[in-house]
Write an enzyme that holds these catalytic residues in place. Structure first.
Site, mmCIF file in Angstrom:
data_model
loop_
_atom_site.group_PDB
_atom_site.id
_atom_site.type_symbol
_atom_site.label_atom_id
_atom_site.label_comp_id
_atom_site.label_asym_id
_atom_site.label_seq_id
_atom_site.Cartn_x
_atom_site.Cartn_y
_atom_site.Cartn_z
ATOM 1 N N VAL A 1 49.634 75.906 82.634
ATOM 2 C CA VAL A 1 48.879 75.043 83.553
ATOM 3 C C VAL A 1 47.906 75.921 84.333
ATOM 4 O O VAL A 1 48.311 76.904 84.960
ATOM 5 C CB VAL A 1 49.810 74.310 84.530
ATOM 6 C CG1 VAL A 1 48.998 73.455 85.500
ATOM 7 C CG2 VAL A 1 50.820 73.461 83.768
ATOM 8 N N VAL B 1 43.989 75.836 86.630
ATOM 9 C CA VAL B 1 42.778 75.202 87.167
ATOM 10 C C VAL B 1 41.841 76.324 87.592
ATOM 11 O O VAL B 1 42.270 77.286 88.250
ATOM 12 C CB VAL B 1 43.100 74.288 88.368
ATOM 13 C CG1 VAL B 1 41.814 73.772 89.028
ATOM 14 C CG2 VAL B 1 43.969 73.117 87.941
ATOM 15 N N GLY C 1 41.685 73.284 95.208
ATOM 16 C CA GLY C 1 41.599 72.764 96.567
ATOM 17 C C GLY C 1 41.036 71.362 96.659
ATOM 18 O O GLY C 1 40.730 70.873 97.737
ATOM 19 N N GLN C 2 40.881 70.689 95.497
ATOM 20 C CA GLN C 2 40.316 69.328 95.487
ATOM 21 C C GLN C 2 41.303 68.312 94.915
ATOM 22 O O GLN C 2 40.927 67.192 94.604
ATOM 23 C CB GLN C 2 39.046 69.288 94.625
ATOM 24 C CG GLN C 2 37.993 70.327 94.970
ATOM 25 C CD GLN C 2 36.921 70.426 93.891
ATOM 26 O OE1 GLN C 2 36.462 69.406 93.376
ATOM 27 N NE2 GLN C 2 36.541 71.647 93.537
ATOM 28 N N GLY C 3 42.540 68.742 94.714
ATOM 29 C CA GLY C 3 43.525 67.819 94.141
ATOM 30 C C GLY C 3 43.454 67.719 92.630
ATOM 31 O O GLY C 3 44.114 66.866 92.029
ATOM 32 N N GLY D 1 44.424 69.903 90.340
ATOM 33 C CA GLY D 1 45.663 70.350 89.696
ATOM 34 C C GLY D 1 46.689 69.233 89.678
ATOM 35 O O GLY D 1 47.364 69.007 88.667
ATOM 36 N N LYS D 2 46.792 68.551 90.785
ATOM 37 C CA LYS D 2 47.708 67.405 90.866
ATOM 38 C C LYS D 2 47.289 66.331 89.858
ATOM 39 O O LYS D 2 48.129 65.777 89.127
ATOM 40 C CB LYS D 2 47.684 66.843 92.291
ATOM 41 C CG LYS D 2 48.659 65.712 92.521
ATOM 42 C CD LYS D 2 48.674 65.300 94.002
ATOM 43 C CE LYS D 2 49.667 64.156 94.221
ATOM 44 N NZ LYS D 2 49.699 63.728 95.628
ATOM 45 N N ASP E 1 56.368 79.568 88.537
ATOM 46 C CA ASP E 1 56.358 80.765 89.364
ATOM 47 C C ASP E 1 56.669 80.380 90.816
ATOM 48 O O ASP E 1 56.397 79.247 91.225
ATOM 49 C CB ASP E 1 54.980 81.430 89.289
ATOM 50 C CG ASP E 1 54.859 82.352 88.077
ATOM 51 O OD1 ASP E 1 55.889 82.618 87.438
ATOM 52 O OD2 ASP E 1 53.738 82.792 87.782
ATOM 53 N N TYR F 1 54.863 71.759 92.470
ATOM 54 C CA TYR F 1 55.512 70.897 91.478
ATOM 55 C C TYR F 1 56.523 69.956 92.119
ATOM 56 O O TYR F 1 56.720 68.837 91.640
ATOM 57 C CB TYR F 1 56.156 71.755 90.386
ATOM 58 C CG TYR F 1 55.122 72.371 89.472
ATOM 59 C CD1 TYR F 1 54.286 71.567 88.707
ATOM 60 C CD2 TYR F 1 54.947 73.745 89.396
ATOM 61 C CE1 TYR F 1 53.313 72.117 87.895
ATOM 62 C CE2 TYR F 1 53.980 74.311 88.583
ATOM 63 C CZ TYR F 1 53.168 73.488 87.833
ATOM 64 O OH TYR F 1 52.201 74.026 87.031
#
Lengths: 182, 182
Positions: free
Chosen positions: A119, A121, A127-129, A131-132, A155, A162
């Site tokens: 995973v 980004v 910092g903009q969401g 990854g979520k 990690d 997560y």
């Protein structure tokens, strides 16, 4: 969102890595697998997801390099993508040009279990969401395939991230374990 | 070897399960994939491993039932075996009849990572080092395929067992995580 600064997941990441290609933006050849996440008509830009696994491996490794992963043989990267159950890429498109800004993939038995790996980004897109959003898209795709047991190895600095997505560390004392040769 | 008493590995085990077939011993149809572990000419018996994935699913589920796992749809079990990278079964053969006494399988991207699931040894065959032999055989097969990152999720009572095989829990703070729907 400091834990996003160097998003590493999975134990192969330290052995993973970078091809020296500066951040490129390519012509968009095909968006048949695309799913738009955000769109801005004023700037003719959008962010979208794709599950097309015929990625430019140099661009993928450049993305991985951007978060500090080390070089991986492209032959093995290609094989890993071919044999992943799910490959999700996240793209930023401006006009006709697009740029790979995120990636995740999962191995699976296609029935019960999936494990999410790699995973990432791009730091300039953190910092903009996103990854979520990338993870939510990945989970949705796995759930659509009736996978009930979605797992990953996180990690320490991304465990909290997560958890915010519904992942539990060590549920009922179950331990993630890695084998090392003697 | 008390931690062997109810060997459960992986989070699908609680949702896994049993078909009510008493411990059967079948004619040996094919040992093309077999590898002998022990052999005793005096009793015409031996224990061997196989990587043939065309298993009798009823016998497999009966084995899983013997350690307390719950019922799984055979359609999904078949699909999971077909899409596992490696399937290892362990057999006890006496004369021409054989019995499934152990099982393990692994998902993988065929390049970097493998995750071992569904490790089970029949209770009547436990306490003889067969679980260790099964895992060593599984690790050897994965290493032969150039898989560098071998992982698993271990229930608390088998963590020590896997440590004895060279598996480390939470190396460098890496956490095994499981996703649960809201």
């Amino acid at each position: 969102m400091g834990f996003w600064k160097s998003l590493l997941l999975g134990f192969n990441s330290p052995t993973a890595s970078a091809v020296a290609v500066a951040g490129r933006s390519l012509e968009v050849p095909d968006q048949g697998h695309g799913e738009v996440y955000t769109s801005d008509a004023a700037t003719d830009s959008r962010i979208f997801f794709s599950t097309d696994r015929t990625l430019d491996l140099y661009e993928l490794e450049e993305l991985c390099s951007s978060v500090g992963w080390s070089r991986r043989p492209l032959r093995k990267v290609r094989k890993a993508l071919q044999n992943s159950f799910l490959v999700v890429s996240m793209w930023e498109q401006r006009g006709k040009r697009r740029r790979l800004i995120g990636f995740a993939r999962a191995t699976s038995d296609h029935a019960f279990n999936a494990t999410i790996w790699d995973v990432v980004v791009r730091p300039s897109s953190q910092g903009q969401g996103l990854g979520k959003a990338l993870m939510q898209h990945t989970i949705k795709k796995l759930r659509n395939e009736d996978i009930s047991n979605i797992t990953l190895f996180a990690d320490p600095h991304v465990v909290q991230f997560y958890e915010g997505l519904g992942f539990n560390p060590d549920p009922e004392g179950i331990k993630g374990m890695f084998w090392y040769p003697d």
